[in-house]
Write an enzyme that holds these catalytic residues in place. Structure first.
Site, mmCIF file in Angstrom:
data_model
loop_
_atom_site.group_PDB
_atom_site.id
_atom_site.type_symbol
_atom_site.label_atom_id
_atom_site.label_comp_id
_atom_site.label_asym_id
_atom_site.label_seq_id
_atom_site.Cartn_x
_atom_site.Cartn_y
_atom_site.Cartn_z
ATOM 1 N N HIS A 69 25.655 -41.579 -91.105
ATOM 2 C CA HIS A 69 26.107 -41.687 -89.942
ATOM 3 C C HIS A 69 25.866 -43.136 -89.354
ATOM 4 O O HIS A 69 26.669 -43.897 -88.813
ATOM 5 C CB HIS A 69 25.877 -40.495 -88.853
ATOM 6 N N ARG A 109 34.522 -37.766 -83.710
ATOM 7 C CA ARG A 109 33.162 -37.230 -83.652
ATOM 8 C C ARG A 109 32.503 -37.038 -82.171
ATOM 9 O O ARG A 109 31.829 -38.041 -81.609
ATOM 10 C CB ARG A 109 32.203 -37.807 -84.610
ATOM 11 N N ARG A 139 36.889 -32.966 -83.008
ATOM 12 C CA ARG A 139 35.979 -32.063 -83.566
ATOM 13 C C ARG A 139 34.818 -31.689 -82.858
ATOM 14 O O ARG A 139 34.155 -32.354 -81.951
ATOM 15 C CB ARG A 139 35.126 -32.900 -84.816
ATOM 16 N N GLU A 168 33.568 -29.011 -95.720
ATOM 17 C CA GLU A 168 32.649 -29.998 -96.266
ATOM 18 C C GLU A 168 31.270 -29.128 -96.970
ATOM 19 O O GLU A 168 30.303 -29.980 -97.070
ATOM 20 C CB GLU A 168 32.142 -30.666 -94.876
ATOM 21 N N ASN A 189 32.033 -36.717 -97.062
ATOM 22 C CA ASN A 189 30.757 -37.143 -96.903
ATOM 23 C C ASN A 189 29.817 -35.859 -97.153
ATOM 24 O O ASN A 189 28.673 -35.956 -97.766
ATOM 25 C CB ASN A 189 30.391 -37.833 -95.342
ATOM 26 N N ASP A 190 30.067 -34.991 -96.293
ATOM 27 C CA ASP A 190 29.015 -33.940 -96.796
ATOM 28 C C ASP A 190 29.478 -33.095 -97.797
ATOM 29 O O ASP A 190 28.505 -32.471 -98.450
ATOM 30 C CB ASP A 190 29.214 -32.843 -95.443
ATOM 31 N N ARG A 240 22.562 -37.723 -97.893
ATOM 32 C CA ARG A 240 23.652 -38.699 -97.718
ATOM 33 C C ARG A 240 22.504 -39.947 -96.959
ATOM 34 O O ARG A 240 23.092 -40.921 -96.915
ATOM 35 C CB ARG A 240 24.621 -38.301 -97.081
ATOM 36 N N CYS A 298 39.011 -36.619 -94.080
ATOM 37 C CA CYS A 298 38.286 -37.697 -93.415
ATOM 38 C C CYS A 298 37.028 -38.155 -93.544
ATOM 39 O O CYS A 298 36.206 -38.913 -92.859
ATOM 40 C CB CYS A 298 38.436 -36.851 -91.910
HETATM 41 C C1 PEP Z 1 32.490 -35.791 -93.362
HETATM 42 O O1 PEP Z 1 31.265 -34.944 -93.744
HETATM 43 O O2 PEP Z 1 32.812 -36.291 -94.221
HETATM 44 C C2 PEP Z 1 32.793 -36.028 -92.085
HETATM 45 C C3 PEP Z 1 33.941 -36.817 -91.964
HETATM 46 O O3 PEP Z 1 31.823 -35.776 -91.062
HETATM 47 P P1 PEP Z 1 30.491 -36.570 -90.680
HETATM 48 O O4 PEP Z 1 30.657 -37.818 -91.555
HETATM 49 O O5 PEP Z 1 30.547 -36.655 -89.235
HETATM 50 O O6 PEP Z 1 29.569 -35.322 -91.215
HETATM 51 MG MG MG Z 2 30.450 -33.727 -92.038
#
Ligand code: PEP
Ligand code: MG
Length: 583
Positions: free
Chosen positions: A198, A305, A341, A440, A463-464, A474, A511
């Site tokens: 993040h 977010r 979200r 995710e 991402n998750d 991550r 996303c």
């Molecule tokens: C993700 O997990 O891809 C996502 C968009 O949410 P975040 O990066 O806020 O966990």
């Molecule tokens: Mg996420």
């Protein structure tokens, strides 16, 4: 690390946010290199040292009291925990023993506190009783708050920095990063950090170059060293030679020219050569970013977010505070949609006033919707604000980290409760908003067909999804090389979700950061996405890529890639197929 004859040193890390910046180093971190020093004090200074400690305790206590007072009745369980902390400040063990240690060992207060904290924590950890064991986290936090007061003079707040510098830190939390003032901070580098953390995501939103996962930046860099940060290649150059400096000045100018050019073309449509149209949406963290959504001509906000509104406060925000922020964003973007979200805290996004859950494994803990369902009063406050803001524009509601059908059912129950309450209170609101979930976690991808029956849309958070399906933290630089979006398992999971959404006739979008990387775009389009959401800064580049692609051709690419079993081969195949297009 390359060391040459001169003092130029090159460190290689992970490109956190693209771009190049050159400037002076400013070390902000105390965590990596232990700055808590031990020094002896003479007898006559003992009372003053004890007083210094007592004052620090008092200040920390007063600060905490102010937070407790600002919390309403809705937050009674949080108040309970904080009140426990208030008692711990004057606890015989921590307070009394630290004073004893200053007096008997004749050492400074910081060292005495550090030593006693360690002893008390060990003592509690050894206890049989689970409740007492769980007090360890409370003790750490209380001790940290006192330590911050003791070291007050050296405690640097990022928002207070008033020089044009490059930050060098052991680690920066997403909360630290969101304090960065653009007119003062040129870029940043950190020892820690992995792919798609993040912290990097915020750096991209701020449009400042960043390199993370450098390992030893805080050891190698001194304050005022000249630094070059190349966020595109993930390099940090310390005290560059003149030639290097010259070369990078040129590169920086070229990069800026390139950005200016593609931004100018941002109004052009995102349609392939053979007429296939794509919708490009923006991921934002703050309402202020809505401007860049408009500048980059996005089709709305695909991911808001919302946790950063909470992170920037001293307590949970009220419904009206949230409503004002959401309404502002929605009114600025309308008629395009804003996908809000709900709170995705914990994991790596810890609220400063809610740190005490003491999880050993936060990424697998009380994160996102799990937290919201355990704290319905906080969740209800948020969804009421969202429903009210929906009366002023086009809102989609998105729930993070859903792992099963039961969670959606619980969310819907709370949503209905909010709707009933708002109706009874005769508030202005809009209940007809699409409900979506983030996909995710692998369990959600596997169950996508079933989950789709309960919701209006899916948004895949790669991402998750990458973190949880490949078991790669991550935020961890040690395994960052394994974090690869084009891993065949990830691609197959994505394909499963897209197909399930199409079968059930619901919208599916993506996303995660993956969507903002040009190399992944042909594959994602070929997998069946018509909507991609990304950092606003990536939109002009991705639009340009789409305009050079042929839809028929990317479908073939995706098909071929789905039959492959090796990440590197997939990467090489996509890379060689599209190198020219992507230039
Ligand atoms: C993700 O997990 O891809 C996502 C968009 O949410 P975040 O990066 O806020 O966990
Ligand atoms: Mg996420």
């Amino acid at each position: 690390m390359d060391k040459t004859e001169s003092k130029e040193v090159v460190l290689r890390g992970i490109g956190g946010a693209p771009g190049i910046c050159i400037g002076k180093a400013y070390l902000v971190d105390r965590e990596g290199v232990d700055l808590i020093k031990r020094y002896a004090i003479v007898d006559r200074d003992i009372p003053a040292e004890v007083n210094r400690f007592k004052n620090a305790v008092k200040k920390a206590k007063d600060e905490l009291k102010a937070v407790v007072e600002s919390l309403g009745e809705d937050f009674s369980s949080q108040v309970d925990i904080l009140e426990t902390h208030l008692v711990l400040f004057k606890d015989k063990l921590l307070y009394g023993k630290t004073i004893d240690s200053i007096t008997q060992d004749k050492i400074n207060a910081e060292w005495a506190l550090k030593k006693v904290t360690r002893q008390v924590k060990t003592m509690f950890q050894r206890m049989e009783d689970d409740y007492l064991k769980s007090r360890v986290a409370d003790i750490s936090q209380v001790s940290e708050q006192i330590m911050r007061q003791l070291m007050g003079a050296q405690d640097i707040k990022i928002s207070d920095i008033r020089m044009r510098v490059i930050l060098v830190a052991h680690d920066l939390s997403p909360a630290d990063t969101s304090q960065i003032q653009l007119e003062h901070i040129k870029g940043f580098v950190t020892d820690r950090g992995g792919r798609d953390s993040h912290t990097s995501i915020i750096a991209k939103s701020l449009n400042i170059p960043a390199v993370t996962g450098l390992g030893t930046a805080t050891v190698n860099v001194q304050n005022d060293d000249i630094l070059i940060v190349d966020g595109s290649t993930g390099q940090l150059i310390i005290n560059p030679e003149e030639d290097t400096l010259f070369r990078y000045e040129e590169r920086r100018a070229q990069y800026e020219q390139y950005r200016a050019l593609i931004t100018r073309e941002s109004h052009l449509p995102s349609v392939t050569l053979d007429g296939h149209a794509m919708k490009l949406m923006a991921n934002i963290e703050l309402v202020e970013e809505v401007v860049s959504v408009r500048d980059n001509v996005a089709h709305g906000v695909g991911l808001f977010r919302t946790e950063f509104i909470y992170i920037d406060q001293k307590r949970f925000p009220t419904e009206d505070e949230l409503f004002d922020r959401y309404k502002e964003a929605v009114e600025l973007i309308t008629p395009q949609p804003v996908t809000i979200r709900t709170l995705d805290i914990n994991g790596d996004k810890v609220l400063p006033y809610f740190k005490n859950i003491g999880e050993e494994n936060p990424a697998l803990g009380l994160r996102a919707v799990r937290f919201s369902l355990q704290r319905p009063e906080i969740f209800l406050t948020q969804i009421r604000a969202i429903l009210r803001a929906a009366a002023f524009g086009n809102i989609r509601l998105l729930i993070p980290m859903i792992t099963c059908v039961e969670e959606i059912i619980e969310v819907k129950e709370l949503l209905n409760r909010a709707i009933m309450d708002l109706t009874r209170e005769e508030m202005v609101f809009n209940k007809d908003i699409p409900l979506g979930i983030m996909i995710e976690v692998p369990s959600a991808a596997i169950m996508a067909d079933e989950l789709a029956k309960y919701v209006d849309f899916f948004s895949i958070g790669t991402n998750d999804l990458i973190q949880y399906s490949l078991a790669i933290d991550r935020n961890n630089r040690q395994v960052a090389h394994l974090y690869r979006p084009l891993n065949p398992a990830v691609l197959r999971l994505i394909k499963m979700v897209v197909d399930a959404a199409h079968r059930q006739n619901i919208i599916v979008t993506i996303c995660g950061e993956m969507a903002g990387d040009p190399l992944n775009v042909p594959v994602l389009m070929g997998l069946g996405f018509t909507e991609l959401s990304m950092n606003p800064g990536s939109i002009p580049v991705i639009k340009q890529v789409i305009r050079k692609l042929n839809y028929q051709d990317v479908c073939k690419t995706a098909k071929k890639v789905l039959g492959m079993d090796n990440t590197e081969e997939i990467y090489q195949f996509v890379h060689s197929t599209y190198t020219e297009t992507l230039q």
